[in-house]
Design a protein around this motif. Structure first.
Motif, mmCIF file in Angstrom:
data_model
loop_
_atom_site.group_PDB
_atom_site.id
_atom_site.type_symbol
_atom_site.label_atom_id
_atom_site.label_comp_id
_atom_site.label_asym_id
_atom_site.label_seq_id
_atom_site.Cartn_x
_atom_site.Cartn_y
_atom_site.Cartn_z
ATOM 1 N N THR A 50 19.212 -0.228 -34.999
ATOM 2 C CA THR A 50 18.537 -0.772 -33.819
ATOM 3 C C THR A 50 17.962 -2.153 -34.091
ATOM 4 O O THR A 50 17.785 -2.550 -35.249
ATOM 5 C CB THR A 50 17.360 0.129 -33.371
ATOM 6 O OG1 THR A 50 16.337 0.100 -34.367
ATOM 7 C CG2 THR A 50 17.794 1.554 -33.105
ATOM 8 N N PHE A 51 17.666 -2.837 -33.018
ATOM 9 C CA PHE A 51 16.826 -4.036 -33.034
ATOM 10 C C PHE A 51 15.712 -3.796 -32.034
ATOM 11 O O PHE A 51 15.939 -3.222 -30.966
ATOM 12 C CB PHE A 51 17.612 -5.293 -32.620
ATOM 13 C CG PHE A 51 18.302 -5.966 -33.758
ATOM 14 C CD1 PHE A 51 17.797 -7.123 -34.316
ATOM 15 C CD2 PHE A 51 19.472 -5.442 -34.279
ATOM 16 C CE1 PHE A 51 18.429 -7.744 -35.384
ATOM 17 C CE2 PHE A 51 20.116 -6.049 -35.340
ATOM 18 C CZ PHE A 51 19.594 -7.208 -35.887
ATOM 19 N N GLN A 70 20.651 3.346 -41.229
ATOM 20 C CA GLN A 70 19.980 3.689 -42.482
ATOM 21 C C GLN A 70 18.981 4.820 -42.276
ATOM 22 O O GLN A 70 18.555 5.451 -43.226
ATOM 23 C CB GLN A 70 19.248 2.462 -43.042
ATOM 24 C CG GLN A 70 20.144 1.307 -43.322
ATOM 25 C CD GLN A 70 19.367 0.040 -43.660
ATOM 26 O OE1 GLN A 70 18.151 0.047 -43.786
ATOM 27 N NE2 GLN A 70 20.070 -1.062 -43.801
ATOM 28 N N HIS A 71 18.580 5.020 -41.020
ATOM 29 C CA HIS A 71 17.568 6.009 -40.668
ATOM 30 C C HIS A 71 17.983 6.646 -39.344
ATOM 31 O O HIS A 71 18.931 6.211 -38.694
ATOM 32 C CB HIS A 71 16.195 5.337 -40.495
ATOM 33 C CG HIS A 71 15.789 4.498 -41.653
ATOM 34 N ND1 HIS A 71 15.313 5.025 -42.828
ATOM 35 C CD2 HIS A 71 15.802 3.156 -41.836
ATOM 36 C CE1 HIS A 71 15.057 4.053 -43.672
ATOM 37 N NE2 HIS A 71 15.343 2.906 -43.101
ATOM 38 N N SER A 72 17.202 7.619 -38.926
ATOM 39 C CA SER A 72 17.425 8.180 -37.598
ATOM 40 C C SER A 72 17.149 7.091 -36.555
ATOM 41 O O SER A 72 16.449 6.109 -36.844
ATOM 42 C CB SER A 72 16.498 9.373 -37.362
ATOM 43 O OG SER A 72 15.155 8.929 -37.250
ATOM 44 N N LEU A 73 17.674 7.274 -35.360
ATOM 45 C CA LEU A 73 17.424 6.327 -34.279
ATOM 46 C C LEU A 73 15.915 6.141 -34.087
ATOM 47 O O LEU A 73 15.420 5.011 -34.052
ATOM 48 C CB LEU A 73 18.083 6.838 -32.994
ATOM 49 C CG LEU A 73 17.814 6.084 -31.706
ATOM 50 C CD1 LEU A 73 18.216 4.630 -31.816
ATOM 51 C CD2 LEU A 73 18.559 6.752 -30.554
ATOM 52 N N ALA A 74 15.163 7.235 -33.991
ATOM 53 C CA ALA A 74 13.716 7.139 -33.797
ATOM 54 C C ALA A 74 13.043 6.457 -34.991
ATOM 55 O O ALA A 74 12.161 5.607 -34.822
ATOM 56 C CB ALA A 74 13.125 8.532 -33.567
ATOM 57 N N GLY A 75 13.448 6.822 -36.212
ATOM 58 C CA GLY A 75 12.862 6.215 -37.404
ATOM 59 C C GLY A 75 13.169 4.733 -37.511
ATOM 60 O O GLY A 75 12.326 3.940 -37.949
ATOM 61 N N ASP A 76 14.360 4.340 -37.107
ATOM 62 C CA ASP A 76 14.730 2.926 -37.151
ATOM 63 C C ASP A 76 13.905 2.129 -36.143
ATOM 64 O O ASP A 76 13.435 1.029 -36.446
ATOM 65 C CB ASP A 76 16.233 2.772 -36.892
ATOM 66 C CG ASP A 76 16.813 1.555 -37.587
ATOM 67 O OD1 ASP A 76 16.662 1.432 -38.817
ATOM 68 O OD2 ASP A 76 17.423 0.720 -36.884
ATOM 69 N N HIS A 105 11.479 -4.274 -26.062
ATOM 70 C CA HIS A 105 12.882 -4.095 -25.696
ATOM 71 C C HIS A 105 13.623 -3.553 -26.920
ATOM 72 O O HIS A 105 13.426 -4.057 -28.034
ATOM 73 C CB HIS A 105 13.488 -5.435 -25.260
ATOM 74 C CG HIS A 105 14.825 -5.304 -24.642
ATOM 75 N ND1 HIS A 105 15.016 -5.100 -23.300
ATOM 76 C CD2 HIS A 105 16.055 -5.310 -25.195
ATOM 77 C CE1 HIS A 105 16.309 -5.006 -23.048
ATOM 78 N NE2 HIS A 105 16.955 -5.124 -24.186
ATOM 79 N N ILE A 106 14.457 -2.551 -26.708
ATOM 80 C CA ILE A 106 15.201 -1.916 -27.798
ATOM 81 C C ILE A 106 16.695 -2.065 -27.553
ATOM 82 O O ILE A 106 17.169 -1.862 -26.439
ATOM 83 C CB ILE A 106 14.824 -0.422 -27.918
ATOM 84 C CG1 ILE A 106 13.339 -0.283 -28.276
ATOM 85 C CG2 ILE A 106 15.714 0.292 -28.937
ATOM 86 C CD1 ILE A 106 12.803 1.139 -28.192
ATOM 87 N N SER A 107 17.414 -2.407 -28.605
ATOM 88 C CA SER A 107 18.876 -2.436 -28.581
ATOM 89 C C SER A 107 19.368 -1.456 -29.638
ATOM 90 O O SER A 107 19.104 -1.641 -30.828
ATOM 91 C CB SER A 107 19.406 -3.841 -28.891
ATOM 92 O OG SER A 107 18.998 -4.754 -27.899
ATOM 93 N N ALA A 108 20.056 -0.406 -29.189
ATOM 94 C CA ALA A 108 20.655 0.567 -30.105
ATOM 95 C C ALA A 108 22.113 0.166 -30.291
ATOM 96 O O ALA A 108 22.861 0.030 -29.308
ATOM 97 C CB ALA A 108 20.538 1.976 -29.534
ATOM 98 N N LEU A 109 22.507 -0.056 -31.530
ATOM 99 C CA LEU A 109 23.830 -0.603 -31.830
ATOM 100 C C LEU A 109 24.894 0.481 -31.978
ATOM 101 O O LEU A 109 24.615 1.572 -32.462
ATOM 102 C CB LEU A 109 23.796 -1.407 -33.134
ATOM 103 C CG LEU A 109 23.259 -2.835 -33.083
ATOM 104 C CD1 LEU A 109 21.817 -2.888 -32.626
ATOM 105 C CD2 LEU A 109 23.424 -3.495 -34.435
ATOM 106 N N SER A 110 26.118 0.113 -31.598
ATOM 107 C CA SER A 110 27.275 0.925 -31.930
ATOM 108 C C SER A 110 27.580 0.693 -33.407
ATOM 109 O O SER A 110 26.993 -0.187 -34.044
ATOM 110 C CB SER A 110 28.486 0.508 -31.080
ATOM 111 O OG SER A 110 28.915 -0.804 -31.441
ATOM 112 N N ARG A 111 28.499 1.427 -33.945
ATOM 113 C CA ARG A 111 28.954 1.164 -35.316
ATOM 114 C C ARG A 111 29.650 -0.200 -35.330
ATOM 115 O O ARG A 111 30.253 -0.617 -34.351
ATOM 116 C CB ARG A 111 29.940 2.234 -35.774
ATOM 117 C CG ARG A 111 29.305 3.598 -35.855
ATOM 118 C CD ARG A 111 29.179 4.015 -37.267
ATOM 119 N NE ARG A 111 28.563 5.331 -37.362
ATOM 120 C CZ ARG A 111 27.717 5.659 -38.293
ATOM 121 N NH1 ARG A 111 27.383 4.791 -39.220
ATOM 122 N NH2 ARG A 111 27.191 6.856 -38.333
ATOM 123 N N LEU A 112 29.558 -0.883 -36.462
ATOM 124 C CA LEU A 112 30.228 -2.175 -36.603
ATOM 125 C C LEU A 112 31.735 -1.978 -36.613
ATOM 126 O O LEU A 112 32.250 -1.073 -37.269
ATOM 127 C CB LEU A 112 29.816 -2.855 -37.910
ATOM 128 C CG LEU A 112 28.354 -3.251 -38.047
ATOM 129 C CD1 LEU A 112 28.111 -3.840 -39.436
ATOM 130 C CD2 LEU A 112 27.943 -4.226 -36.967
#
Length: 192
Positions: A50-51, A70-76, A105-112
Motif C-alpha cells: 500500500t501507499f 511485506q505485511h497484511s493489508l491492514a498492517g501495511d 488517502h490509501i492506494s492498495a497495489l496489485s502485484r507488480l
C-alpha cells in the motif's frame, strides 16, 4: 496482472480508521506503535502493498508506501500511515495542530507486473494513462509514480521523463538493463 479483489465500503472505512489510529498513536507517543491485528475480516489480513497519502487542502503533506507485499493489508496501512505522517523526508513530522486538517488517502497495489526489456518508445506505446503505476529500477536507484500522478502529468512521455528525474537520472536517460514494472491500484480516501 490479475487485480486483487475489490474492497467493499466497510473495509475501506476500516482501513482509513486504522490509518488515523496509527497517526494518533504517533502523536501521543512520538514513535510508531506496533500494529496489533484485531478481528478484521480476512481480506484485510491478506498480504498486500500500500501507499498512504496525506493532504492538507489538496497540498501533499506526506506519502509513503511499499511496492511489494511485506505485511497484511491492514498492517501495511498502519505502518505507512505513520511513515507518511512522521517519516517522509520531504516534510517535518506532522503536528497535533495539523492533524484535524489532513485527508487520508490509501492506494492498495496489485502485484507488480514485470515488463520485458524494451525500448523507451515501446514502453510509451503500452503505458495506460490513468491506469498504470510505474516502477523503474536500475542498480540501487529506483522511482515509482502511482496511477494518480497521471492527473498532474497526463502525457506518457512527460510522465516517464518526470519519473526518471525522480530516480535521479537525466530526463533523456534510458538503459537496456533497466527493470520495468507496472501495477494498478485500488485507491480511496476520506472524501470518496
Amino acid at each position: 496482472m490479475s487485480p486483487p479483489h475489490s474492497l467493499d465500503p466497510a473495509q475501506r472505512r476500516g482501513l482509513i480508521g486504522l490509518a488515523r489510529q496509527s497517526i494518533e498513536a504517533g502523536l501521543r507517543t512520538g514513535q510508531r506503535s506496533t500494529y496489533a491485528p484485531a478481528a478484521h475480516d480476512a481480506a484485510l489480513e491478506e498480504p498486500r502493498a500500500t501507499f498512504v497519502t496525506l493532504r492538507i487542502q489538496d497540498a501533499l503533506r506526506g506519502c509513503c508506501g511499499t511496492m511489494e507485499p511485506q505485511h497484511s493489508l491492514a498492517g501495511d496501512v498502519w505502518r505507512n500511515a505513520w511513515a507518511s505522517a512522521f517519516n517522509d523526508p520531504r516534510f517535518p513530522p506532522l503536528t497535533s495542530a495539523e492533524y484535524p486538517r489532513i485527508d487520508v488517502h490509501i492506494s492498495a497495489l496489485s502485484r507488480l507486473e514485470v515488463l520485458p526489456s524494451m525500448s523507451e518508445a515501446e514502453l510509451l506505446a503500452i503505458l495506460r494513462p490513468g491506469i498504470d503505476g510505474l516502477l523503474l529500477r536500475r542498480g540501487t536507484s529506483q522511482a515509482t509514480f502511482l496511477p494518480s500522478v497521471w492527473e498532474q502529468v497526463p502525457q506518457p512521455a512527460e510522465f516517464l521523463r518526470h519519473l526518471k528525474q525522480k530516480a535521479g537520472w537525466p530526463a533523456t536517460f534510458w538503459a537496456p538493463d533497466m527493470q520495468i514494472h507496472r501495477y494498478t491500484t485500488e485507491s480511496f480516501g476520506e472524501r470518496d
